[in-house]
Scaffold this motif. Structure first.
Motif, PDB file in Angstrom:
ATOM      1  N   GLY A  12      48.313  42.406  37.346  1.00  0.00           N
ATOM      2  CA  GLY A  12      47.855  42.267  38.727  1.00  0.00           C
ATOM      3  C   GLY A  12      48.056  43.540  39.536  1.00  0.00           C
ATOM      4  N   GLY A 246      43.224  39.760  42.670  1.00  0.00           N
ATOM      5  CA  GLY A 246      44.636  39.551  42.987  1.00  0.00           C
ATOM      6  C   GLY A 246      45.100  38.143  42.634  1.00  0.00           C
ATOM      7  N   SER A 252      50.314  39.950  40.670  1.00  0.00           N
ATOM      8  CA  SER A 252      49.764  40.822  41.714  1.00  0.00           C
ATOM      9  C   SER A 252      50.401  40.560  43.073  1.00  0.00           C
ATOM     10  CB  SER A 252      48.254  40.670  41.828  1.00  0.00           C
ATOM     11  OG  SER A 252      47.860  39.377  41.582  1.00  0.00           O
ATOM     12  N   ALA A 299      49.299  36.646  43.074  1.00  0.00           N
ATOM     13  CA  ALA A 299      48.859  35.871  41.901  1.00  0.00           C
ATOM     14  C   ALA A 299      49.120  34.389  42.146  1.00  0.00           C
ATOM     15  CB  ALA A 299      49.633  36.347  40.674  1.00  0.00           C
ATOM     16  N   GLN A 401      40.295  40.076  33.640  1.00  0.00           N
ATOM     17  CA  GLN A 401      41.131  38.928  33.266  1.00  0.00           C
ATOM     18  C   GLN A 401      40.922  38.534  31.798  1.00  0.00           C
ATOM     19  OE1 GLN A 401      40.543  35.632  32.446  1.00  0.00           O
ATOM     20  NE2 GLN A 401      42.311  34.496  33.219  1.00  0.00           N
TER      21      GLN A 401
END
Ligand code: S3P
Length: 437
Positions: A12, A246, A252, A299, A401
């Protein structure tokens, strides 16, 4: 052809970052600056291909401008009666906002203008602006029985009308209001659901009388537009890609600074929060009636939601990246009432369903939306942008991702709205991206 290769499994993002200026507000600042008396200084103006098309068209119509100096643009307004016939066709490139808003301005000009654009723009419906503008007194012709560009506009004396839009569209509303500047009497637009209201806010800043009720706006033209400094906030629609990155990437904690948070634009925030997303809005200030905030995102574990109705116009441009968030959420997300997606830069219902499908996401295409079955790990794949900037950027976020490598083909279109997108991601995700072509 330009392409992006994205290494999946990114960590992240951390720290603070800004995004370029709001595209919708920048277009309007350029147009109203050109029509004002005096010099308009636009700071934070988005220097993307779409906005350069708007500026290029105004220059062809006789407006002078200095810039860009960084993100500062200085426009020497010609006044409402100062435009002159262009020597050539006006090429609006990929930009629906350019062609539709300019058609509104040109409807009030006593000369001929021809507006065209790229292959995508020449497929987009223009009857939605031709109908009201001809009711006001302009003559407009288009391809395919006056439905598609190129458009020929012979403007002239206009009269104010009350127009009920069949679809919520800020471009249609704005075209009518801009034509209303040249009309005799007030002009009213009634929408089925509220669309973004930057035109109304900026017309007020330029000294026009704008009366507003819930889904209805009336312009009572006041003659002269008085030049005023415009400060453009960061584009929420660009920030949306970083917000979703994010949320879906582990660990993140990212702050996106100085983003425009006009409530007619921030429907995505409400949806992401309802999905369990940790997004905080830290207000900063308000200029020319446009509020600005820092957005902090962390996150989060997301769950599916149902999205439809009046919320749709408030997040219409964010649906490609919302689909990515939904693919990473637990459970089912249903998006309805979004038929307008079919007439954007691409048919976004089809392109999102097809391309996220290649990444292993289970989706069902509906006539007016999508059902996304989330929760499976995305798989790296070779994907197409279909020449659509928001599809290209959404797939890039999905690629960060995913498991394995993702290739997004035909990514030059990103420059229409978010120049510096790749550089921004390179800063946040060192070594995750490779540019080719
Ligand atoms: C815009 C209005 C919206 C949006 C587009 C920009 C504007 O289009 O999708 O990206 O600046 O007015 P519609 O008016 O077609 O909904």
């Amino acid at each position: 052809m330009e392409q992006l290769r994205i290494k999946g499994g990114a960590r992240g993002p951390h720290g603070a970052i800004a995004v370029p200026g709001d595209k919708s507000i920048s277009h309007r600042a350029i147009i109203l600056g050109g029509l004002a008396e005096g010099v308009t200084e636009v700071s934070g103006c988005l220097r993307s291909e779409d906005c350069q098309r708007t500026l290029g068209a105004l220059r062809a119509l006789g407006v002078e401008a200095d810039g860009w100096e960084g993100d500062l643009l200085r426009i020497y307004g010609k006044g409402l009666r100062g435009l002159r016939e262009a020597a050539d066709t006006l090429d609006c490139g990929n930009s629906g906002t350019t062609i539709r808003l300019l058609a509104g301005v040109l409807a009030g000009q006593p000369f001929l203008s021809v507006l065209t654009g790229d292959a995508s723009l020449r497929r987009r419906p223009m009857d939605r602006i031709i109908r009201p503008l001809t009711q006001m007194g302009a003559e407009i012709w288009g391809r395919a029985h006056d439905t598609l560009p190129p458009l020929a506009v012979r403007g002239g004396s206009l009269i104010g009308v009350t127009y009920r839009c069949p679809v919520p569209s800020a471009q249609v509303k704005s075209a009518i209001l801009l034509a209303g500047l040249f009309a005799e009497g007030p002009t009213t637009v009634i929408e089925p659901a509220a669309s973004r209201d930057h035109t109304e806010r900026m017309l007020t800043a330029y000294g026009q009388r704008v009366e507003r009720r819930e889904r209805e706006v009336t312009l009572i033209p006041a003659g002269t537009l008085h030049a005023t400094p415009i400060s453009v906030p960061g584009d929420f629609s660009s920030a949306a890609f970083l917000l979703v990155a994010g949320l879906i990437l582990p660990d993140s904690d990212l702050t996106i600074e100085g983003v425009g948070v006009n409530p007619t634009r921030t429907g995505l925030l409400e949806v992401l929060q309802a999905m369990g997303g940790k997004v905080q809005v830290l207000p900063v200030d308000e200029k020319i009636g446009e509020p600005r905030a820092h957005l902090r995102v962390r996150a989060s574990r997301l769950r599916g939601v149902t999205v439809g109705g009046d919320l749709i116009p408030r997040l219409i441009d964010e649906i490609p990246v919302l689909a990515v968030a939904a693919a990473c959420a637990e459970g089912k997300t249903i998006i309805r009432d979004a038929t307008e997606l079919r007439v954007k830069e691409s048919d976004r219902i089809r392109t999102i369903a097809g391309e996220l499908g290649r990444m292993g996401v289970r989706l069902e295409e509906l006539p007016d939306g999508l059902i996304i079955h989330g929760g499976r790990r995305l798989q790296g794949a070779r994907c197409e942008s279909h020449g659509d900037h928001r599809v290209a950027m959404a797939l890039t976020v999905a690629g960060l991702q995913a498991e394995g490598e993702t290739i997004v083909l035909d990514t030059a279109c990103i420059r229409t709205s978010f120049p510096g997108f790749v550089e921004t991601l390179e800063r946040l995700f060192p070594d995750a991206l490779e540019r080719r072509g």
